[in-house]
Motif scaffolding. Structure first.
Motif, PDB file in Angstrom:
ATOM      1  N   UNK A  58       0.830  -1.202   0.000  1.00  0.00           N
ATOM      2  CA  UNK A  58       0.000   0.000   0.000  1.00  0.00           C
ATOM      3  C   UNK A  58       0.867   1.256   0.000  1.00  0.00           C
ATOM      4  N   UNK A  59       1.875   1.286   0.852  1.00  0.00           N
ATOM      5  CA  UNK A  59       2.719   2.475   0.960  1.00  0.00           C
ATOM      6  C   UNK A  59       3.542   2.706  -0.299  1.00  0.00           C
ATOM      7  N   UNK A  60       4.057   1.642  -0.897  1.00  0.00           N
ATOM      8  CA  UNK A  60       4.900   1.817  -2.077  1.00  0.00           C
ATOM      9  C   UNK A  60       4.081   2.189  -3.306  1.00  0.00           C
ATOM     10  N   UNK A  61       2.873   1.648  -3.405  1.00  0.00           N
ATOM     11  CA  UNK A  61       2.007   2.054  -4.515  1.00  0.00           C
ATOM     12  C   UNK A  61       1.602   3.519  -4.360  1.00  0.00           C
ATOM     13  N   UNK A  62       1.351   3.944  -3.127  1.00  0.00           N
ATOM     14  CA  UNK A  62       1.001   5.342  -2.887  1.00  0.00           C
ATOM     15  C   UNK A  62       2.159   6.266  -3.250  1.00  0.00           C
ATOM     16  N   UNK A  90      -9.425  14.631 -23.417  1.00  0.00           N
ATOM     17  CA  UNK A  90      -9.405  13.200 -23.749  1.00  0.00           C
ATOM     18  C   UNK A  90      -8.128  12.545 -23.237  1.00  0.00           C
ATOM     19  N   UNK A  91      -7.020  13.238 -23.370  1.00  0.00           N
ATOM     20  CA  UNK A  91      -5.741  12.726 -22.869  1.00  0.00           C
ATOM     21  C   UNK A  91      -5.804  12.569 -21.354  1.00  0.00           C
ATOM     22  N   UNK A  92      -6.369  13.545 -20.674  1.00  0.00           N
ATOM     23  CA  UNK A  92      -6.507  13.482 -19.219  1.00  0.00           C
ATOM     24  C   UNK A  92      -7.351  12.274 -18.814  1.00  0.00           C
ATOM     25  N   UNK A  93      -8.454  12.064 -19.493  1.00  0.00           N
ATOM     26  CA  UNK A  93      -9.340  10.949 -19.184  1.00  0.00           C
ATOM     27  C   UNK A  93      -8.652   9.614 -19.411  1.00  0.00           C
ATOM     28  N   UNK A  94      -7.979   9.484 -20.540  1.00  0.00           N
ATOM     29  CA  UNK A  94      -7.292   8.223 -20.837  1.00  0.00           C
ATOM     30  C   UNK A  94      -6.177   7.944 -19.838  1.00  0.00           C
ATOM     31  N   UNK A  95      -5.494   8.993 -19.394  1.00  0.00           N
ATOM     32  CA  UNK A  95      -4.448   8.814 -18.387  1.00  0.00           C
ATOM     33  C   UNK A  95      -5.037   8.304 -17.079  1.00  0.00           C
ATOM     34  N   UNK A 100      -6.033   3.826 -13.123  1.00  0.00           N
ATOM     35  CA  UNK A 100      -6.935   2.968 -12.346  1.00  0.00           C
ATOM     36  C   UNK A 100      -6.755   1.511 -12.757  1.00  0.00           C
ATOM     37  N   UNK A 101      -6.570   1.277 -14.052  1.00  0.00           N
ATOM     38  CA  UNK A 101      -6.339  -0.092 -14.508  1.00  0.00           C
ATOM     39  C   UNK A 101      -5.043  -0.649 -13.934  1.00  0.00           C
ATOM     40  N   UNK A 102      -4.013   0.176 -13.893  1.00  0.00           N
ATOM     41  CA  UNK A 102      -2.718  -0.246 -13.350  1.00  0.00           C
ATOM     42  C   UNK A 102      -2.846  -0.688 -11.896  1.00  0.00           C
ATOM     43  N   UNK A 103      -3.749  -0.070 -11.171  1.00  0.00           N
ATOM     44  CA  UNK A 103      -3.918  -0.368  -9.748  1.00  0.00           C
ATOM     45  C   UNK A 103      -5.077  -1.332  -9.495  1.00  0.00           C
ATOM     46  N   UNK A 104      -5.427  -2.156 -10.482  1.00  0.00           N
ATOM     47  CA  UNK A 104      -6.595  -3.023 -10.336  1.00  0.00           C
ATOM     48  C   UNK A 104      -6.440  -4.025  -9.197  1.00  0.00           C
ATOM     49  N   UNK A 160     -15.727  14.252 -12.127  1.00  0.00           N
ATOM     50  CA  UNK A 160     -15.033  13.694 -13.279  1.00  0.00           C
ATOM     51  C   UNK A 160     -14.131  12.520 -12.882  1.00  0.00           C
ATOM     52  N   UNK A 161     -13.406  12.678 -11.785  1.00  0.00           N
ATOM     53  CA  UNK A 161     -12.556  11.583 -11.320  1.00  0.00           C
ATOM     54  C   UNK A 161     -13.380  10.389 -10.871  1.00  0.00           C
ATOM     55  N   UNK A 162     -14.514  10.657 -10.221  1.00  0.00           N
ATOM     56  CA  UNK A 162     -15.381   9.568  -9.800  1.00  0.00           C
ATOM     57  C   UNK A 162     -15.907   8.773 -10.974  1.00  0.00           C
ATOM     58  N   UNK A 163     -16.207   9.454 -12.080  1.00  0.00           N
ATOM     59  CA  UNK A 163     -16.690   8.760 -13.274  1.00  0.00           C
ATOM     60  C   UNK A 163     -15.622   7.822 -13.834  1.00  0.00           C
ATOM     61  N   UNK A 164     -14.374   8.277 -13.849  1.00  0.00           N
ATOM     62  CA  UNK A 164     -13.274   7.452 -14.360  1.00  0.00           C
ATOM     63  C   UNK A 164     -13.079   6.220 -13.476  1.00  0.00           C
ATOM     64  N   UNK A 165     -13.055   6.432 -12.167  1.00  0.00           N
ATOM     65  CA  UNK A 165     -12.850   5.309 -11.250  1.00  0.00           C
ATOM     66  C   UNK A 165     -14.002   4.316 -11.342  1.00  0.00           C
ATOM     67  N   UNK A 166     -15.233   4.830 -11.393  1.00  0.00           N
ATOM     68  CA  UNK A 166     -16.390   3.947 -11.479  1.00  0.00           C
ATOM     69  C   UNK A 166     -16.360   3.118 -12.752  1.00  0.00           C
ATOM     70  N   UNK A 167     -15.963   3.714 -13.858  1.00  0.00           N
ATOM     71  CA  UNK A 167     -15.924   2.991 -15.129  1.00  0.00           C
ATOM     72  C   UNK A 167     -15.034   1.759 -15.013  1.00  0.00           C
ATOM     73  N   UNK A 168     -13.828   1.942 -14.471  1.00  0.00           N
ATOM     74  CA  UNK A 168     -12.904   0.828 -14.358  1.00  0.00           C
ATOM     75  C   UNK A 168     -13.362  -0.179 -13.301  1.00  0.00           C
ATOM     76  N   UNK A 169     -13.884   0.299 -12.166  1.00  0.00           N
ATOM     77  CA  UNK A 169     -14.333  -0.617 -11.117  1.00  0.00           C
ATOM     78  C   UNK A 169     -15.494  -1.469 -11.604  1.00  0.00           C
ATOM     79  N   UNK A 170     -16.422  -0.865 -12.307  1.00  0.00           N
ATOM     80  CA  UNK A 170     -17.566  -1.599 -12.844  1.00  0.00           C
ATOM     81  C   UNK A 170     -17.075  -2.678 -13.803  1.00  0.00           C
TER      82      UNK A 170
END
Length: 207
Positions: A58-62, A90-95, A100-104, A160-170
């Motif tokens: 957790x600490x190292x990922x943070x 669009x670049x911001x969203x994709x990043x 979020x995918x990296x931290x799945x 906006x950030x919540x939408x990105x996180x929700x998309x990947x979590x779903x």
């Protein structure tokens, strides 16, 4: 790049915690997955306990997230100077989706197991999740179209950030994206949403 034994233990432990759960994963299983002799105590040469492996992950990922966000913001500020605001968004969203995918694996552990470790919840919240929302706020404030705009940027970042996180979590939990919208459709709609949250004069200026 060759991983050290310590790095292998952290990576394999996080993978196993994500797949099986923290309680269901034994130290011997972590050792075997890390290339150590299972049950021989090799893990304890690097960590005092299974919990310490979890805390280190957790600490190292943070810490890595903080570095990545700073680097990404610096890169975007130089590369995107000549791009239209829609392309920058669009670049911001994709990043964000990529992060979020990296931290799945960490995300699965977070929702499955970390309620029993409030101190680690705080690490993830303050070291990984909140910095992602703060980065969105920082990014918008740096855009020339919105210079001096008196907006609640943290709240906009939350939407906006919540939408990105929700998309990947779903997608992770259900097996398909919400609304069956593929990534490109999601990004396009996210950009439209972001523009709709901005001051109308700024939107008109870029139309």
């Amino acid at each position: 790049m060759t991983r050290s034994t310590r790095e292998r233990i952290i990576d394999e432990a996080l993978r196993l915690f994500a797949e099986r759960g923290y309680s269901a994963t034994s130290v011997a299983e972590i050792e075997a997955a890390s290339g150590l002799s299972p049950g021989a105590g090799g893990l304890y040469r690097h960590f005092k306990s299974k919990y310490e492996v979890l805390a280190a992950a957790m600490n190292e990922h943070a810490a890595r997230t903080s570095t990545q966000i700073a680097e990404t913001l610096a890169e975007m500020s130089t590369v995107e100077a000549d791009l239209a605001i829609e392309e920058r968004l669009a670049h911001l969203c994709r990043s964000g989706l990529a992060k979020v995918r990296e931290e799945s694996e960490l995300t699965r552990v977070f929702f499955r197991d970390l309620s029993q470790f409030p101190e680690l919840v705080a690490v993830v919240r303050e070291g990984l999740l909140q910095p992602m929302f703060d980065a969105i706020t920082t990014w918008f404030r740096a855009q020339p179209e919105y210079a001096g705009a008196d907006l609640d940027w943290p709240a906009i970042g939350a939407v906006l950030g919540g939408a990105v996180i929700h998309y990947r979590l779903f997608q992770e939990t259900v097996g398909e994206p919400p609304g069956r919208a593929d990534r490109d459709r999601f990004v396009d709609s996210w950009v439209r949403l972001a523009l709709g949250l901005m001051p109308r004069p700024a939107v008109q200026a870029i139309g």
